[in-house]
Design an enzyme around this catalytic site. Structure first.
Site, PDB file in Angstrom:
ATOM      1  N   HIS A   6      -7.064  -5.823   1.975  1.00 54.73           N
ATOM      2  CA  HIS A   6      -5.948  -5.267   2.736  1.00 54.73           C
ATOM      3  C   HIS A   6      -5.383  -6.366   3.631  1.00 54.73           C
ATOM      4  CE1 HIS A   6      -6.867  -0.847   2.191  1.00 54.73           C
ATOM      5  NE2 HIS A   6      -8.060  -1.329   1.932  1.00 54.73           N
ATOM      6  N   GLY A  40     -15.650   3.308   3.385  1.00 57.60           N
ATOM      7  CA  GLY A  40     -14.474   4.088   3.015  1.00 57.60           C
ATOM      8  C   GLY A  40     -13.723   3.559   1.818  1.00 57.60           C
ATOM      9  N   GLN A  41     -14.409   2.781   0.963  1.00 63.05           N
ATOM     10  CA  GLN A  41     -13.724   2.300  -0.244  1.00 63.05           C
ATOM     11  C   GLN A  41     -13.397   3.487  -1.143  1.00 63.05           C
ATOM     12  OE1 GLN A  41     -15.868  -0.604  -2.618  1.00 63.05           O
ATOM     13  NE2 GLN A  41     -14.098  -0.988  -3.930  1.00 63.05           N
ATOM     14  N   ASP A  50       0.851  -1.188   0.000  1.00 67.71           N
ATOM     15  CA  ASP A  50       0.000   0.000   0.000  1.00 67.71           C
ATOM     16  C   ASP A  50       0.887   1.239   0.000  1.00 67.71           C
ATOM     17  OD1 ASP A  50      -3.223   0.504   0.959  1.00 67.71           O
ATOM     18  OD2 ASP A  50      -1.829   2.197   1.072  1.00 67.71           O
ATOM     19  N   ILE A  51       0.523   2.227  -0.807  1.00 64.96           N
ATOM     20  CA  ILE A  51       1.336   3.430  -0.957  1.00 64.96           C
ATOM     21  C   ILE A  51       1.304   4.286   0.315  1.00 64.96           C
ATOM     22  CG2 ILE A  51      -0.411   5.034  -1.891  1.00 64.96           C
ATOM     23  CD1 ILE A  51       1.622   5.648  -4.159  1.00 64.96           C
ATOM     24  N   HIS A  93     -10.138  -5.261  -3.516  1.00 68.46           N
ATOM     25  CA  HIS A  93      -8.823  -5.519  -2.924  1.00 68.46           C
ATOM     26  C   HIS A  93      -8.989  -5.958  -1.483  1.00 68.46           C
ATOM     27  CE1 HIS A  93      -9.814  -1.232  -2.658  1.00 68.46           C
ATOM     28  NE2 HIS A  93      -9.236  -1.228  -1.473  1.00 68.46           N
ATOM     29  N   ASN A 123     -12.958  -3.257   2.232  1.00 67.34           N
ATOM     30  CA  ASN A 123     -13.881  -2.129   2.331  1.00 67.34           C
ATOM     31  C   ASN A 123     -14.788  -2.148   1.114  1.00 67.34           C
ATOM     32  OD1 ASN A 123     -12.778  -1.028   4.734  1.00 67.34           O
ATOM     33  ND2 ASN A 123     -11.107  -0.115   3.568  1.00 67.34           N
TER      34      ASN A 123
HETATM   35  P1  AMP Z   1      -9.760   1.423   0.126  1.00 66.47           P
HETATM   36  O1  AMP Z   1      -9.916   2.686   0.931  1.00 66.47           O
HETATM   37  O2  AMP Z   1     -10.162   0.184   0.852  1.00 66.47           O
HETATM   38  O3  AMP Z   1     -10.404   1.553  -1.244  1.00 66.47           O
HETATM   39  O4  AMP Z   1      -8.207   1.251  -0.086  1.00 66.47           O
HETATM   40  C1  AMP Z   1      -7.483   1.777  -1.155  1.00 66.47           C
HETATM   41  C2  AMP Z   1      -6.046   1.692  -0.770  1.00 66.47           C
HETATM   42  O5  AMP Z   1      -5.257   1.866  -1.938  1.00 66.47           O
HETATM   43  C3  AMP Z   1      -5.588   2.764   0.232  1.00 66.47           C
HETATM   44  O6  AMP Z   1      -5.073   2.125   1.399  1.00 66.47           O
HETATM   45  C4  AMP Z   1      -4.534   3.544  -0.540  1.00 66.47           C
HETATM   46  O7  AMP Z   1      -3.464   3.967   0.278  1.00 66.47           O
HETATM   47  C5  AMP Z   1      -4.088   2.520  -1.575  1.00 66.47           C
HETATM   48  N1  AMP Z   1      -3.515   3.085  -2.782  1.00 66.47           N
HETATM   49  C6  AMP Z   1      -3.981   4.121  -3.519  1.00 66.47           C
HETATM   50  N2  AMP Z   1      -3.204   4.331  -4.590  1.00 66.47           N
HETATM   51  C7  AMP Z   1      -2.210   3.409  -4.537  1.00 66.47           C
HETATM   52  C8  AMP Z   1      -1.088   3.108  -5.366  1.00 66.47           C
HETATM   53  N3  AMP Z   1      -0.808   3.817  -6.478  1.00 66.47           N
HETATM   54  N4  AMP Z   1      -0.276   2.095  -5.001  1.00 66.47           N
HETATM   55  C9  AMP Z   1      -0.523   1.385  -3.879  1.00 66.47           C
HETATM   56  N5  AMP Z   1      -1.578   1.607  -3.074  1.00 66.47           N
HETATM   57  C10 AMP Z   1      -2.414   2.605  -3.385  1.00 66.47           C
END
Ligand code: AMP
Ligand code: ZN
Length: 115
Positions: free
Chosen positions: A103, A94-95, A33-34, A101, A88
């Site tokens: 986590h 909070g998606q 995760d970024i 995906h 999520n």
């Molecule tokens: P969600 O809130 O469950 O939709 O999670 C989306 C996740 O994607 C968040 O934890 C972000 O930090 C992560 N995210 C967004 N952009 C990137 C990216 N380019 N590379 C890796 N993770 C990302």
């Protein structure tokens, strides 16, 4: 233009956007995760575009994502200390990225219930 053209995680699957990929098989990919919320924070995604759990129909694929999460936790050395898997779904959860995906969070003690 289809959803997959612009979808962030589809683009990571296609290697159009850089990510730290740690694991993959024929159907799924895992990357860091970024913006990690714990010392270990990875995302496991299906290689095929699925918008959210609400759109998922393939039980085998869903099972594979969870088994991948376990394998990744083992690889990251957090299987025994513990880890949390989170999906999520939709606005209230909070998606933010609408490509399904899982986590995988670990490396610290986590509270329950989540906020
Ligand atoms: P969600 O809130 O469950 O939709 O999670 C989306 C996740 O994607 C968040 O934890 C972000 O930090 C992560 N995210 C967004 N952009 C990137 C990216 N380019 N590379 C890796 N993770 C990302
Ligand atoms: Zn996608």
């Amino acid at each position: 233009m289809s959803a997959t053209d612009t979808c962030l995680f589809c683009r990571i699957v296609r290697r159009e956007i850089p990510a730290t990929i740690v694991w993959e098989n024929a159907h799924a990919l895992a990357f860091r995760d970024i913006k990690p919320e714990s010392p270990t924070h990875l995302l496991v995604v299906p290689k095929r575009h699925v918008g959210s759990l609400n759109d998922a129909t393939d039980a085998q694929l869903l099972g594979e994502l969870l088994l991948a999460a376990r394998e990744i936790a083992e690889g990251e050395g957090i299987a025994q200390s513990g880890y949390r898997t989170v999906v999520n779904t939709g606005r209230d959860a909070g998606q933010t990225v609408f490509h399904l995906h899982v986590h995988v969070l670990g490396g610290r003690h986590m509270k329950w219930p989540p906020g």
